[in-house]
Every structure is written in C-alpha cells, then in structure tokens.
Design a protein around this motif. Sequence first.
Motif, PDB file in Angstrom:
ATOM      1  N   LEU A 105       1.176  -1.454  -0.084  1.00 17.79           N
ATOM      2  CA  LEU A 105      -0.146   0.127   0.235  1.00 17.79           C
ATOM      3  C   LEU A 105       0.549   1.313  -0.144  1.00 17.79           C
ATOM      4  O   LEU A 105       0.292   2.462  -0.065  1.00 17.79           O
ATOM      5  CB  LEU A 105      -1.226  -0.243   0.895  1.00 17.79           C
ATOM      6  N   ALA A 106       2.143   1.153   0.536  1.00 18.67           N
ATOM      7  CA  ALA A 106       3.062   2.452   0.471  1.00 18.67           C
ATOM      8  C   ALA A 106       2.796   3.237  -0.602  1.00 18.67           C
ATOM      9  O   ALA A 106       3.391   2.737  -1.725  1.00 18.67           O
ATOM     10  CB  ALA A 106       4.537   1.733   1.163  1.00 18.67           C
ATOM     11  N   GLY A 107       3.078   4.478  -0.773  1.00 13.88           N
ATOM     12  CA  GLY A 107       2.616   5.409  -1.766  1.00 13.88           C
ATOM     13  C   GLY A 107       1.626   5.289  -2.934  1.00 13.88           C
ATOM     14  O   GLY A 107       1.520   6.000  -3.224  1.00 13.88           O
ATOM     15  N   LYS A 108       0.434   4.830  -2.083  1.00 19.18           N
ATOM     16  CA  LYS A 108      -0.449   4.682  -2.828  1.00 19.18           C
ATOM     17  C   LYS A 108      -1.695   5.091  -2.173  1.00 19.18           C
ATOM     18  O   LYS A 108      -1.344   5.574  -1.316  1.00 19.18           O
ATOM     19  CB  LYS A 108      -1.142   3.065  -3.003  1.00 19.18           C
ATOM     20  N   THR A 109      -2.086   5.820  -3.507  1.00 22.59           N
ATOM     21  CA  THR A 109      -3.801   6.834  -3.313  1.00 22.59           C
ATOM     22  C   THR A 109      -4.698   5.823  -2.747  1.00 22.59           C
ATOM     23  O   THR A 109      -5.047   5.106  -4.232  1.00 22.59           O
ATOM     24  CB  THR A 109      -3.653   8.461  -3.528  1.00 22.59           C
ATOM     25  N   ALA A 110      -5.265   5.902  -2.173  1.00 22.89           N
ATOM     26  CA  ALA A 110      -6.626   5.292  -2.017  1.00 22.89           C
ATOM     27  C   ALA A 110      -8.068   5.963  -1.810  1.00 22.89           C
ATOM     28  O   ALA A 110      -7.658   7.154  -1.675  1.00 22.89           O
ATOM     29  CB  ALA A 110      -6.976   4.483  -1.146  1.00 22.89           C
ATOM     30  N   GLU A 111      -9.517   5.152  -2.000  1.00 20.34           N
ATOM     31  CA  GLU A 111     -10.555   5.637  -2.398  1.00 20.34           C
ATOM     32  C   GLU A 111     -11.327   5.792  -1.234  1.00 20.34           C
ATOM     33  O   GLU A 111     -11.677   4.144  -1.646  1.00 20.34           O
ATOM     34  CB  GLU A 111     -10.584   5.910  -3.619  1.00 20.34           C
ATOM     35  N   PHE A 112     -11.721   5.982  -0.340  1.00 20.85           N
ATOM     36  CA  PHE A 112     -13.074   5.592   0.718  1.00 20.85           C
ATOM     37  C   PHE A 112     -14.166   6.017   0.978  1.00 20.85           C
ATOM     38  O   PHE A 112     -14.066   7.099   0.489  1.00 20.85           O
ATOM     39  CB  PHE A 112     -11.760   5.794   2.199  1.00 20.85           C
ATOM     40  N   THR A 113     -14.980   5.194   0.570  1.00 15.82           N
ATOM     41  CA  THR A 113     -16.341   6.084   0.519  1.00 15.82           C
ATOM     42  C   THR A 113     -16.615   5.586   2.365  1.00 15.82           C
ATOM     43  O   THR A 113     -16.922   4.452   2.445  1.00 15.82           O
ATOM     44  CB  THR A 113     -17.462   4.994  -0.311  1.00 15.82           C
ATOM     45  N   VAL A 114     -16.562   6.869   2.880  1.00 18.19           N
ATOM     46  CA  VAL A 114     -16.911   6.693   4.299  1.00 18.19           C
ATOM     47  C   VAL A 114     -18.833   7.824   4.670  1.00 18.19           C
ATOM     48  O   VAL A 114     -19.239   8.520   3.864  1.00 18.19           O
ATOM     49  CB  VAL A 114     -16.711   8.049   4.938  1.00 18.19           C
ATOM     50  N   THR A 115     -19.471   6.322   5.241  1.00 25.52           N
ATOM     51  CA  THR A 115     -20.698   6.849   5.917  1.00 25.52           C
ATOM     52  C   THR A 115     -20.195   7.307   6.757  1.00 25.52           C
ATOM     53  O   THR A 115     -20.320   6.294   7.971  1.00 25.52           O
ATOM     54  CB  THR A 115     -22.187   5.287   5.646  1.00 25.52           C
ATOM     55  N   VAL A 116     -21.271   8.511   7.617  1.00 22.34           N
ATOM     56  CA  VAL A 116     -20.791   8.711   8.547  1.00 22.34           C
ATOM     57  C   VAL A 116     -22.599   8.573   9.548  1.00 22.34           C
ATOM     58  O   VAL A 116     -23.581   8.834   9.491  1.00 22.34           O
ATOM     59  CB  VAL A 116     -20.877  10.064   9.198  1.00 22.34           C
ATOM     60  N   ASN A 117     -22.332   7.309  11.124  1.00 16.18           N
ATOM     61  CA  ASN A 117     -23.276   7.734  11.396  1.00 16.18           C
ATOM     62  C   ASN A 117     -23.488   8.521  12.824  1.00 16.18           C
ATOM     63  O   ASN A 117     -25.485   8.563  12.624  1.00 16.18           O
ATOM     64  CB  ASN A 117     -23.303   6.021  12.353  1.00 16.18           C
ATOM     65  N   SER A 118     -22.747   8.878  12.725  1.00 20.10           N
ATOM     66  CA  SER A 118     -22.955   9.769  14.412  1.00 20.10           C
ATOM     67  C   SER A 118     -21.346  10.788  14.119  1.00 20.10           C
ATOM     68  O   SER A 118     -21.206   9.846  14.335  1.00 20.10           O
ATOM     69  CB  SER A 118     -23.317   9.178  15.535  1.00 20.10           C
ATOM     70  N   VAL A 119     -22.103  11.967  15.370  1.00 18.11           N
ATOM     71  CA  VAL A 119     -21.217  13.406  15.154  1.00 18.11           C
ATOM     72  C   VAL A 119     -21.350  13.265  16.825  1.00 18.11           C
ATOM     73  O   VAL A 119     -22.315  13.121  17.216  1.00 18.11           O
ATOM     74  CB  VAL A 119     -21.353  14.335  14.339  1.00 18.11           C
ATOM     75  N   ALA A 120     -19.767  13.044  17.334  1.00 14.44           N
ATOM     76  CA  ALA A 120     -20.454  13.337  19.186  1.00 14.44           C
ATOM     77  C   ALA A 120     -18.884  13.908  19.380  1.00 14.44           C
ATOM     78  O   ALA A 120     -17.738  14.421  18.851  1.00 14.44           O
ATOM     79  CB  ALA A 120     -20.260  12.297  20.210  1.00 14.44           C
ATOM     80  N   ALA A 121     -19.648  15.054  20.449  1.00 14.51           N
ATOM     81  CA  ALA A 121     -18.979  16.525  20.650  1.00 14.51           C
ATOM     82  C   ALA A 121     -18.133  15.999  21.661  1.00 14.51           C
ATOM     83  O   ALA A 121     -18.752  15.016  22.800  1.00 14.51           O
ATOM     84  CB  ALA A 121     -19.336  17.584  20.613  1.00 14.51           C
ATOM     85  N   PRO A 122     -16.599  16.374  22.484  1.00 18.53           N
ATOM     86  CA  PRO A 122     -16.516  15.638  23.773  1.00 18.53           C
ATOM     87  C   PRO A 122     -16.498  16.976  24.938  1.00 18.53           C
ATOM     88  O   PRO A 122     -17.168  18.276  24.276  1.00 18.53           O
ATOM     89  CB  PRO A 122     -14.633  16.831  23.126  1.00 18.53           C
ATOM     90  N   GLN A 123     -17.198  16.449  25.993  1.00 19.99           N
ATOM     91  CA  GLN A 123     -17.591  16.569  27.032  1.00 19.99           C
ATOM     92  C   GLN A 123     -16.581  16.353  28.616  1.00 19.99           C
ATOM     93  O   GLN A 123     -16.481  15.257  28.861  1.00 19.99           O
ATOM     94  CB  GLN A 123     -18.928  15.975  27.198  1.00 19.99           C
ATOM     95  N   LEU A 124     -15.961  17.514  28.499  1.00 23.68           N
ATOM     96  CA  LEU A 124     -14.470  17.411  29.812  1.00 23.68           C
ATOM     97  C   LEU A 124     -15.957  17.075  30.933  1.00 23.68           C
ATOM     98  O   LEU A 124     -16.840  17.392  31.616  1.00 23.68           O
ATOM     99  CB  LEU A 124     -13.767  18.625  29.588  1.00 23.68           C
ATOM    100  N   PRO A 125     -15.545  16.079  32.285  1.00 21.28           N
ATOM    101  CA  PRO A 125     -15.583  15.879  33.338  1.00 21.28           C
ATOM    102  C   PRO A 125     -15.910  17.091  34.353  1.00 21.28           C
ATOM    103  O   PRO A 125     -14.908  18.218  33.812  1.00 21.28           O
ATOM    104  CB  PRO A 125     -15.326  15.311  34.317  1.00 21.28           C
ATOM    105  N   GLU A 126     -16.442  17.200  35.571  1.00 24.62           N
ATOM    106  CA  GLU A 126     -16.840  18.604  35.911  1.00 24.62           C
ATOM    107  C   GLU A 126     -15.453  17.916  37.462  1.00 24.62           C
ATOM    108  O   GLU A 126     -15.629  16.701  37.550  1.00 24.62           O
ATOM    109  CB  GLU A 126     -18.089  18.782  36.763  1.00 24.62           C
ATOM    110  N   LEU A 127     -14.981  18.880  37.442  1.00 27.97           N
ATOM    111  CA  LEU A 127     -13.745  18.745  38.909  1.00 27.97           C
ATOM    112  C   LEU A 127     -14.798  18.367  40.044  1.00 27.97           C
ATOM    113  O   LEU A 127     -14.655  19.717  41.076  1.00 27.97           O
ATOM    114  CB  LEU A 127     -12.883  19.220  39.015  1.00 27.97           C
ATOM    115  N   ASN A 128     -15.670  17.310  40.704  1.00 28.47           N
ATOM    116  CA  ASN A 128     -15.927  17.490  41.438  1.00 28.47           C
ATOM    117  C   ASN A 128     -15.919  15.957  41.766  1.00 28.47           C
ATOM    118  O   ASN A 128     -15.011  15.290  41.680  1.00 28.47           O
ATOM    119  CB  ASN A 128     -17.638  17.321  40.888  1.00 28.47           C
ATOM    120  N   ASP A 129     -16.672  16.210  43.391  1.00 26.44           N
ATOM    121  CA  ASP A 129     -15.991  14.967  43.942  1.00 26.44           C
ATOM    122  C   ASP A 129     -16.542  13.946  43.374  1.00 26.44           C
ATOM    123  O   ASP A 129     -15.910  12.953  43.582  1.00 26.44           O
ATOM    124  CB  ASP A 129     -16.913  14.927  45.182  1.00 26.44           C
TER     125      ASP A 129
END
Length: 436
Positions: A226-250
């Motif tokens: 595969l080295a040096g070769k260009t590939a064609e990827f067909t990508v289907t996105v099922n979901s997009v999720a945003a990061p949520q940092l935890p609170e500094l709590n107990d």
Amino acid sequence: MQVSVESTSALERRMTIGVPVERIETEVNKRLQQTASRAKIPGFRPGKVPMSVIRQRYEAAARQEALGDLIQATFYEAVVAEKLNPAGAPAVEPKVFEKGKDLEYVATFEVFPEFKVAGFDSIEIERPQAEVADADVDNMLDILRKQNTRYENVERAAENDDQLNMDFVGKIDGEVFAGGSAKGTQLVLGSGRMIPGFEEALVGVKAGEERVITPTFPEDYQNLDLAGKTAEFTVTVNSVAAPQLPELNDEFFAQFGVQEGGLEGFRAEVKKNMERELRQAIKTKVKNQVMEGLVSANPIDVPKALIDNEVNRLRVQAVQQFGGNIKPEQLPAEMFQEQAKRRVVLGLIVAEVVKQYELKPDDARVRELIEEMASAYQEPEQVVSWYYKNDEQLNEVRSVVLEEQVVDTVLQQAKVTDKSVSYEEAVKPAEAPQAA
C-alpha cells in the motif's frame, strides 16, 4: 588426574584432562554391583546373578554412564584446581575413549572476564533539578479530565476533537483491499490514528452523510503493497459526537480514590503522585548516565555464552509480551544481539562494583522503597506486609536498592552538574542508550 590449560583467546580456554583407567574401572564396577543387586534375569534368584552375566549384559551401558559422570565430575574438579570461572557449559571432545585405557578429553569453554572497575572520576553526570509547580498540577488536571472525556451526539458539522462513528470501504484502482474496510468504528478527528489526509477530509461532515475521500498512504507505510498509493475511501458517518470534559467535582475525585477534601484534597493527592513520579524520573536519568559512563570507562570482552543466554531470555520476553503462535527460537538472534550484549556488559560491571566496594542491600533503604511504592495504594500497610512475606518480590526490591547503591558509589567520584529544568522536561523519558 592430569590437567593442562591453553588460552585460545582472551576468554576461551582449551583444557585437556586425563583420567586414570583405575578410576574409570572403579566407577564401572560400582555401577555393575548396584545392577547385580537388583537385576532380574530368568534362571537366577535376585542378587545371585553371576558377575560374568551381569558384565556381559550391562557393562557397555554402565561404562557409558560412568564415563559421562566422570567427565562432569573431573571437569568441575579441574576448573576448581586451576582457579577458572566458566561462563557456560563446555564443548567436550573425547581424545581417548577406549576400554582399558586412560580417559582423555578436551573441554573448550569461555571464562568470565577478570577486571577491576575504574574511571569513576571521568564520568560526567547532568542531574536534573525540578519542582512541581501549581501550573504543572493544573496541566495534569486537564490531562486527567481529557482522559475521562465523554462524547455526546450533536447535529452540527464535525470539528476536530469530535468523535465520529462511521463505516468505510477502501479501494485502490477500483479494487477493495484487505484491511481497508470497517463498520461502526469510532474515530476522534485530529487524533492522528489514520493515514495523513483521512481525518482532515472528514472535518465538516454531518451524521448520515456519505463522503468519498482520497488520502495517500505514506511512502514508508508498514504494508509495502500500500505504501505510496492513493486510495479511495467511501465513508458513511453514522453519528457525530462532541467531547464533554467532566467537572472537577466529588464524583470525579472519587474515581481516583479521593473521597474527601474536595478540590484542594484532590490537587494535593495529584501533586504527591507527580512528585513521586518526578523523583523516580530524575533517579532513572541519573542512573542511565551512570551506567553509560561505566560502560564507556570499562571496555570489557564478554563471553559469547552469556550473550546467547541473554538473547534467549529476550526472545522469551518478546513472545510473552506480543503473544502469537511463534516460538521464541523462531525469532532471529540478531534482533536482540546488541541489547543482550549491553545487558551482559552492565551486569558484569555492576557485579564487579558490588564486589570491589563490598556493597550489600541497605535494609533501611529497602524498607523506604517498599513504603514509597506502597503509598500509591489505598491500603499501603497491606502492600508492605505482602512484600516482606514474599521472598521473590523482596529480593527484587533488594536488587533495585543494591543497584541504587552502585549509582551512589559512582556519584561520589563522578563529575556531577545540577541543571534546573521544568517538571515536563524532567519527567520526559530519556533517549534509549546506545548498545555497548
């Protein structure tokens, strides 16, 4: 018994040993007597078989056994008498191995090198000096939060640091290639997990979208097909999720075993762990420099037998670490040769420092090290007790302490320069030392 020794190289010895025929016959007869007392032969009562019959049936085997045992015994006697220290099993070549004659054989083997460690005053050490500042603790808290990131689905277009759940199919020249497809895989954009261009091309996608992207595999890619070769990827996105940092709590603090004290208590615990890590990192960097200095100041020849043994140990470790169906002996020895040689060199030099300076593990330091390791656990007293009830683990700690004492012995004479550095620089792993 006659013994002569020839030095065929710096470490190889060729020892010729002669064993009188009388000693051989005594050992053969002893075995035949033992056989006669228990032999069961039709027509004779146990213990009453004539020696002529015993000799006829069993002498060849008894002689072979006696000669083997005599070679082992006389080799040991000879190396003790000649004050030699073999570094492995000998290669034995019989010269005279005939009935009625003296036994004569040649044993070829390597010996441990004889040397005195020196040059401590030529070793230069740069010892890092650092502290854990409040900003370092703040940075560590951010790291801990990011390590515990949760992801929540969003309807917007994907951004860097978002997590995609996706299916994709990869093709090269219109043909699907092995390993180029997946379903339901999770990918954090910007993580660098995929080949260059893959993640960048998915910034801006939305859940339910299909996108065709054409990244190129690097020239040095591990799969040469595969080295040096260009590939064609067909990508289907099922979901997009945003990061949520935890609170500094107990709740967050409790995940790390901190049940009380709130944020200040948690910061104090984190700082204590960072200081322990800092001490260990500095100790390791100084030790590595000391060991490098010892090797440079004390060039020695090492027995091939010891290197071969160490190579075999490293092969076993590699198989245990990486698994698979491969057998240790199938791994090429060359893979481990340099590392094995360095380990052997260091082992011999450290052992000589211990011998020359008559070092023994300091019990107080052993206790201190065990208590420091135990402090990272919720029930440190139980950990300390476990070490002192487990001889194998306790001896490992003693070995570590003894090695620390070797380092201290060298530092007393070496040229040591203290250098102030940041916490991050101090704990950053040092580059691997070059092979000896």
